[in-house]
Design a protein around this motif. Structure first.
Motif, short mmCIF file in Angstrom:
data_model
loop_
_atom_site.label_atom_id
_atom_site.label_comp_id
_atom_site.label_asym_id
_atom_site.label_seq_id
_atom_site.Cartn_x
_atom_site.Cartn_y
_atom_site.Cartn_z
N MET A 100 0.85 -1.20 0.00
CA MET A 100 0.00 0.00 0.00
C MET A 100 0.88 1.25 0.00
SD MET A 100 -2.78 1.22 2.85
CE MET A 100 -3.72 2.72 2.60
N ASP A 160 -2.36 4.60 -3.47
CA ASP A 160 -3.71 4.09 -3.26
C ASP A 160 -4.66 5.19 -2.82
OD1 ASP A 160 -3.54 0.97 -3.44
OD2 ASP A 160 -1.78 1.59 -2.30
N ASP A 190 -10.99 2.81 6.05
CA ASP A 190 -10.69 1.38 6.10
C ASP A 190 -10.69 0.81 4.68
OD1 ASP A 190 -10.66 0.74 9.10
OD2 ASP A 190 -12.56 1.82 8.89
N TRP A 215 -7.99 -0.83 3.30
CA TRP A 215 -6.62 -1.04 2.82
C TRP A 215 -5.81 -1.73 3.92
CZ3 TRP A 215 -9.06 3.54 1.11
CH2 TRP A 215 -9.09 3.71 -0.28
N PRO A 216 -4.62 -2.20 3.61
CA PRO A 216 -3.81 -2.87 4.64
C PRO A 216 -3.49 -1.98 5.83
CG PRO A 216 -2.96 -3.41 2.46
CD PRO A 216 -4.00 -2.36 2.26
N VAL A 217 -3.38 -0.68 5.62
CA VAL A 217 -3.11 0.27 6.70
C VAL A 217 -4.37 1.11 6.92
CG1 VAL A 217 -1.72 2.22 7.48
CG2 VAL A 217 -0.64 0.34 6.22
N ARG A 218 -4.78 1.23 8.17
CA ARG A 218 -5.96 2.02 8.51
C ARG A 218 -5.55 3.48 8.74
NH1 ARG A 218 -9.70 1.90 13.91
NH2 ARG A 218 -11.74 2.11 12.90
N GLU A 242 -9.56 -1.60 16.39
CA GLU A 242 -8.72 -2.43 15.53
C GLU A 242 -7.30 -2.49 16.10
OE1 GLU A 242 -9.53 -4.06 12.82
OE2 GLU A 242 -11.41 -3.19 12.08
N ARG A 266 -4.54 -3.83 13.68
CA ARG A 266 -4.38 -3.26 12.34
C ARG A 266 -3.31 -2.18 12.33
NH1 ARG A 266 -8.80 -2.58 9.11
NH2 ARG A 266 -7.43 -1.33 7.78
N TRP A 312 3.85 0.97 2.69
CA TRP A 312 3.68 -0.16 3.60
C TRP A 312 4.29 -1.40 2.97
CZ3 TRP A 312 3.21 -1.51 8.35
CH2 TRP A 312 2.71 -2.76 8.71
N GLY A 335 4.44 -4.38 4.50
CA GLY A 335 3.97 -5.55 5.21
C GLY A 335 4.49 -5.59 6.63
N ASP A 336 4.04 -6.59 7.38
CA ASP A 336 4.42 -6.69 8.79
C ASP A 336 5.93 -6.77 8.99
OD1 ASP A 336 1.78 -6.57 9.55
OD2 ASP A 336 1.51 -8.74 9.58
#
Length: 283
Positions: free
Chosen positions: A1, A43, A108, A110-113, A144, A147, A241, A243-244
């Protein structure tokens, strides 16, 4: 993202002070074109306040026209130059904007809020996070807890060492810090107001301010004690972003095409005898 951030657009009516002297509308048009032509398409775009200069309906109508070419969703929040009611009136079709009260909301899907806070105090240059606004933030973050989240607002929650700007700062910093320390999912606090890229650790996360799309704040560190602007290159921020495992990485992207890139590696291998593109220079 990929989240794109622009800030402090200060759109004025034609021949208004910011329009005539600082050409803020022209600069915003360039910023919009810049975002649209990025190879990595954002995005969404968040604009962190001071959308217009005097909070007038005509200014918001002009802002709306300038933002219309954006090919991705745009999310607005107020700064100290903005008027909540006029912003709502002109952008009535932006369903995320509350119909009354503070202009606070979540984004909300998307992968990141994205959690947006309203720090505006009508008629004052500084900002405030009162008990009501902080309680709203606490409740939204509690919804969340797992998130990855970005909090966006206009006034930054830290001093920068420029006395005059620090006097127009944010009331309620300690309360905000207490909330954020209880919610470790907040990856970044995105702010505007200062017309410069500035980064600071804050309450267990990272807070940063975005450059303006037109004029920047002159970097007059102590012992200087003045407030001045400078026409340094305008820029936006790109929050990527990964990912984790990779987390959120923030880049500053200069707006405009005065500095075209020279390709050294094309993805397949090193480019032998790379030739500078037209306009490339080292000065």
């Amino acid at each position: 993202m990929l989240i794109a951030q622009i800030s402090d657009t200060h759109v004025s009516t034609p021949k208004g002070p910011d329009d005539d002297f600082l050409h803020t509308s022209e600069h915003l048009a360039r910023a919009v074109a810049h975002l649209n032509r990025l190879d990595a398409r954002p995005d969404l775009v968040v604009i962190t306040g001071d959308l217009v200069d005097r909070g007038e309906v005509a200014e918001y109508e002009r802002l709306r026209g300038l933002l219309a070419p954006l090919t991705m969703p745009v999310f607005l929040l107020p700064g100290n130059h903005d008027d909540r009611d006029n912003l709502r009136r002109v952008f009535v079709d932006h369903a995320y904007l509350p119909r009354d009260g503070f202009l606070q909301y979540t984004v909300d899907g998307w992968p990141v809020r994205l959690v947006v806070l309203d720090t505006n105090i009508p008629g004052e240059p500084g900002g405030r996070l009162c008990a009501e606004r902080l309680a709203w933030l606490e409740a939204r973050l509690a919804e969340e807890p797992q998130r990855p989240t970005v909090v966006a607002m206009h006034h930054p929650p830290f001093s920068i060492g420029l006395p005059l700007m620090d006097s127009f700062g944010l009331d309620g910093i300690d309360g905000l810090a207490a909330v954020l320390r209880r919610h470790s999912q907040v990856e970044r606090v995105l702010c505007g107001h200062l017309h410069r890229p500035i980064v600071r650790r804050f309450a267990g996360t990272v807070a940063c301010t975005c450059p303006a799309t037109a004029h920047q704040l002159a970097l007059d560190l102590p012992p200087a004690n003045r407030l001045a602007i400078v026409m340094e290159p305008p820029a936006c921020m790109l929050h990527l972003w990964l990912g984790d495992a990779g987390g959120l990485v923030t880049h500053v992207s200069l707006i405009g095409d005065k500095h075209p890139p020279l390709t050294l590696h094309d993805g397949q291998g090193w480019v032998r005898d790379a030739q500078p593109p037209p306009g490339f220079h080292a000065t």
